[in-house]
Design a protein around this motif. Structure first.
Motif, PDB file in Angstrom:
ATOM      1  N   GLU A  17      24.281  15.971  -8.723  1.00 38.63           N
ATOM      2  CA  GLU A  17      22.548  15.799  -8.156  1.00 38.63           C
ATOM      3  C   GLU A  17      21.811  15.562  -9.391  1.00 38.63           C
ATOM      4  OE1 GLU A  17      24.295  18.361  -4.826  1.00 38.63           O
ATOM      5  OE2 GLU A  17      25.086  18.145  -6.731  1.00 38.63           O
ATOM      6  N   PHE A  18      22.334  16.170 -10.808  1.00 38.56           N
ATOM      7  CA  PHE A  18      21.435  15.555 -12.176  1.00 38.56           C
ATOM      8  C   PHE A  18      21.514  15.785 -12.863  1.00 38.56           C
ATOM      9  CE2 PHE A  18      20.215  19.437  -9.129  1.00 38.56           C
ATOM     10  CZ  PHE A  18      18.831  19.242  -8.685  1.00 38.56           C
ATOM     11  N   VAL A  19      21.431  14.832 -13.695  1.00 34.80           N
ATOM     12  CA  VAL A  19      22.253  14.589 -15.442  1.00 34.80           C
ATOM     13  C   VAL A  19      21.087  15.367 -16.312  1.00 34.80           C
ATOM     14  CG1 VAL A  19      23.238  12.108 -14.535  1.00 34.80           C
ATOM     15  CG2 VAL A  19      20.518  12.458 -15.475  1.00 34.80           C
ATOM     16  N   VAL A  20      21.696  15.147 -17.327  1.00 34.28           N
ATOM     17  CA  VAL A  20      20.259  16.155 -18.920  1.00 34.28           C
ATOM     18  C   VAL A  20      21.036  14.971 -19.729  1.00 34.28           C
ATOM     19  CG1 VAL A  20      20.636  18.086 -19.851  1.00 34.28           C
ATOM     20  CG2 VAL A  20      21.813  18.218 -17.803  1.00 34.28           C
ATOM     21  N   ASN A  21      21.535  14.365 -20.920  1.00 35.37           N
ATOM     22  CA  ASN A  21      21.280  13.929 -22.160  1.00 35.37           C
ATOM     23  C   ASN A  21      21.398  12.366 -21.314  1.00 35.37           C
ATOM     24  OD1 ASN A  21      22.328  16.388 -22.915  1.00 35.37           O
ATOM     25  ND2 ASN A  21      24.247  16.884 -22.252  1.00 35.37           N
ATOM     26  N   ARG A  22      21.644  12.347 -20.812  1.00 37.83           N
ATOM     27  CA  ARG A  22      21.333  10.379 -20.320  1.00 37.83           C
ATOM     28  C   ARG A  22      20.522  10.256 -19.207  1.00 37.83           C
ATOM     29  NH1 ARG A  22      24.497   8.581 -16.820  1.00 37.83           N
ATOM     30  NH2 ARG A  22      26.104  10.286 -16.477  1.00 37.83           N
ATOM     31  N   GLU A  23      19.842   8.659 -19.196  1.00 36.96           N
ATOM     32  CA  GLU A  23      19.154   8.516 -17.452  1.00 36.96           C
ATOM     33  C   GLU A  23      20.898   7.835 -16.980  1.00 36.96           C
ATOM     34  OE1 GLU A  23      16.069   8.520 -17.266  1.00 36.96           O
ATOM     35  OE2 GLU A  23      15.444   9.593 -18.542  1.00 36.96           O
ATOM     36  N   PRO A  24      20.274   8.106 -15.721  1.00 36.53           N
ATOM     37  CA  PRO A  24      20.926   7.605 -14.621  1.00 36.53           C
ATOM     38  C   PRO A  24      21.018   5.989 -14.622  1.00 36.53           C
ATOM     39  CG  PRO A  24      19.431   8.747 -13.146  1.00 36.53           C
ATOM     40  CD  PRO A  24      19.393   9.610 -14.902  1.00 36.53           C
ATOM     41  N   SER A  25      22.221   5.911 -14.688  1.00 40.33           N
ATOM     42  CA  SER A  25      22.264   3.923 -14.218  1.00 40.33           C
ATOM     43  C   SER A  25      22.387   3.784 -12.964  1.00 40.33           C
ATOM     44  CB  SER A  25      23.841   3.111 -14.116  1.00 40.33           C
ATOM     45  OG  SER A  25      24.512   4.159 -13.560  1.00 40.33           O
ATOM     46  N   MET A  26      21.986   2.472 -12.951  1.00 44.84           N
ATOM     47  CA  MET A  26      21.542   2.097 -11.845  1.00 44.84           C
ATOM     48  C   MET A  26      22.083   2.167 -10.336  1.00 44.84           C
ATOM     49  SD  MET A  26      22.249  -2.552 -12.045  1.00 44.84           S
ATOM     50  CE  MET A  26      21.839  -2.374 -10.788  1.00 44.84           C
ATOM     51  N   PHE A  27      23.544   2.215 -10.615  1.00 47.76           N
ATOM     52  CA  PHE A  27      24.821   2.944  -9.826  1.00 47.76           C
ATOM     53  C   PHE A  27      24.409   4.146  -9.217  1.00 47.76           C
ATOM     54  CE2 PHE A  27      26.134  -1.125 -12.476  1.00 47.76           C
ATOM     55  CZ  PHE A  27      25.650  -1.535 -11.680  1.00 47.76           C
ATOM     56  N   GLU A  28      23.523   5.500  -9.825  1.00 44.68           N
ATOM     57  CA  GLU A  28      24.255   6.647  -9.666  1.00 44.68           C
ATOM     58  C   GLU A  28      22.799   6.849  -8.913  1.00 44.68           C
ATOM     59  OE1 GLU A  28      26.164   8.393 -13.271  1.00 44.68           O
ATOM     60  OE2 GLU A  28      24.114   7.760 -13.804  1.00 44.68           O
ATOM     61  N   SER A  29      22.523   8.340  -8.103  1.00 46.93           N
ATOM     62  CA  SER A  29      22.037   8.885  -7.423  1.00 46.93           C
ATOM     63  C   SER A  29      21.582   9.722  -8.403  1.00 46.93           C
ATOM     64  CB  SER A  29      22.224   8.481  -5.836  1.00 46.93           C
ATOM     65  OG  SER A  29      23.440   9.465  -5.523  1.00 46.93           O
ATOM     66  N   ALA A  30      21.771  10.622  -9.423  1.00 38.62           N
ATOM     67  CA  ALA A  30      21.697  11.159  -9.868  1.00 38.62           C
ATOM     68  C   ALA A  30      20.361  11.378 -10.666  1.00 38.62           C
ATOM     69  CB  ALA A  30      22.072  11.266 -10.978  1.00 38.62           C
ATOM     70  N   TYR A  31      18.917  12.426 -10.135  1.00 35.56           N
ATOM     71  CA  TYR A  31      18.135  12.681 -10.572  1.00 35.56           C
ATOM     72  C   TYR A  31      17.789  13.943 -12.309  1.00 35.56           C
ATOM     73  CZ  TYR A  31      17.521  10.445  -6.775  1.00 35.56           C
ATOM     74  OH  TYR A  31      17.338   9.517  -5.400  1.00 35.56           O
ATOM     75  N   ARG A  32      16.622  14.234 -12.645  1.00 37.98           N
ATOM     76  CA  ARG A  32      16.764  15.363 -13.741  1.00 37.98           C
ATOM     77  C   ARG A  32      15.387  15.932 -12.900  1.00 37.98           C
ATOM     78  NH1 ARG A  32      17.152  14.549 -18.895  1.00 37.98           N
ATOM     79  NH2 ARG A  32      17.222  12.192 -19.473  1.00 37.98           N
ATOM     80  N   SER A  33      14.911  15.903 -12.102  1.00 38.70           N
ATOM     81  CA  SER A  33      14.110  16.983 -11.087  1.00 38.70           C
ATOM     82  C   SER A  33      14.471  16.179  -9.680  1.00 38.70           C
ATOM     83  CB  SER A  33      13.042  16.756 -10.766  1.00 38.70           C
ATOM     84  OG  SER A  33      12.116  15.421 -10.697  1.00 38.70           O
ATOM     85  N   LEU A  34      14.575  17.562  -8.695  1.00 34.65           N
ATOM     86  CA  LEU A  34      14.803  16.866  -6.796  1.00 34.65           C
ATOM     87  C   LEU A  34      14.743  18.084  -6.717  1.00 34.65           C
ATOM     88  CD1 LEU A  34      16.005  15.143  -5.356  1.00 34.65           C
ATOM     89  CD2 LEU A  34      18.120  16.775  -5.517  1.00 34.65           C
ATOM     90  N   THR A  35      13.708  18.376  -5.454  1.00 33.31           N
ATOM     91  CA  THR A  35      13.520  18.814  -4.055  1.00 33.31           C
ATOM     92  C   THR A  35      14.120  18.887  -3.123  1.00 33.31           C
ATOM     93  OG1 THR A  35      11.033  18.717  -5.081  1.00 33.31           O
ATOM     94  CG2 THR A  35      11.699  19.998  -2.193  1.00 33.31           C
TER      95      THR A  35
END
Length: 280
Positions: free
Chosen positions: A165-183
């Motif tokens: 659901e979240f990534v911390v130390n890098r930006e998610p790639s165009m193939f990932e659906s991860a975020y830094r913030s989410l509701t």
């Protein structure tokens, strides 16, 4: 003269009589009086407890029957846990207290607690890197995989590293659906002694060693949104796994049932296709 004398004697007699009567009254024994009875009231002097709601985050939070993998120093990986540690949940809590760290894609449990009955309409979560230095740099580094299995042959339910659901130390790639913030829009019922647990997967890759990260959490309750402090404001720490095609980190494995056993396998660099690690 006699009449004046009698009048004088009469006045003196009256004064003496009044003085004696006054002294008698002054010397009369005093009877102690009971203190007044306080009025009965229907309210208490103790103030009512203020409504409180809070959030916390911990690594894992799995049941006693689930296995796990953390990274630890060699000293911790070879250490013996206390005798009252009898399952993987207890071993994980002990290892994290002693400095073990999550790595890779790690499950985290968000706990929402309150001292009153309430419904949380949604939970806002943000995970971001933090500049706080790792405080245990002199402990030999978290370079050893520390693993726990509830019984021989059990599988560790690791999260899918490609679907956090979240990534911390890098930006998610165009193939990932991860975020830094989410509701998270699901509703959660919270009562005293019965908190709500929300599991999220956090991708902690992207550093060369121990690093800090921080959760920020807000709740929508009764159509009101507010941010709440998490874990007393302290950051959390994670590290890289370090393993790959040309290197196998050392691994310490605890098996908790039927008896608590410990196996330590040495690290292997450039392993051959049929090579096995040396374990004892």
């Amino acid at each position: 003269m006699r009449t004046g004398t009698r009048r004088t004697l009469f006045l003196v007699g009256c004064l003496v009589t009044g003085l004696v009567a006054g002294l008698a009254v002054w010397w009369e024994p005093r009877v102690p009086q009971d203190p007044p009875t306080p009025l009965e009231t229907s309210w208490s002097a103790v103030p009512a407890r203020e409504p409180e709601i809070g959030v916390g985050v911990r690594v894992g939070g799995r049941s006693a029957e689930d296995g796990w993998v953390l990274m630890a120093s060699e000293e911790l990986a070879r250490a013996t846990p206390p005798d009252d540690v009898v399952d993987c949940r207890g071993l994980q809590e002990w290892a994290l207290r002693e400095g073990a760290l999550p790595a890779g894609a790690a499950t985290h449990t968000i706990t929402v607690s309150a001292n009153y009955h309430t419904t949380v309409e949604s939970v806002f979560v943000k995970v971001s890197p933090d500049p706080t230095p790792y405080p245990r740099t002199s402990a030999g580094g978290p370079w050893v995989r520390l693993a726990c299995l509830p019984q021989p042959g059990a599988q560790v339910p690791l999260p899918d590293p490609d679907r956090p659901e979240f990534v911390v130390n890098r930006e998610p790639s165009m193939f990932e659906s991860a975020y830094r913030s989410l509701t998270l829009s699901e509703q959660y019922a919270v009562t005293p002694g019965s908190p709500a647990d929300v599991e999220v997967v956090v991708d902690l890759r992207g550093t060369t060693g121990p690093s800090a990260y921080r959760f920020e959490i807000g709740l929508t309750e009764g159509n009101e949104f507010r941010m709440l402090p998490v874990n007393g404001g302290a950051p959390m720490f994670a590290t890289e796994d370090g393993g790959g095609m040309g290197y196998w980190p050392a691994t310490a494995l605890w098996t908790m049932s039927p008896t608590r056993t410990h196996t330590y396998c040495e690290a292997v660099s450039n392993p051959a296709p049929d090579q096995e690690p040396a374990c004892s």
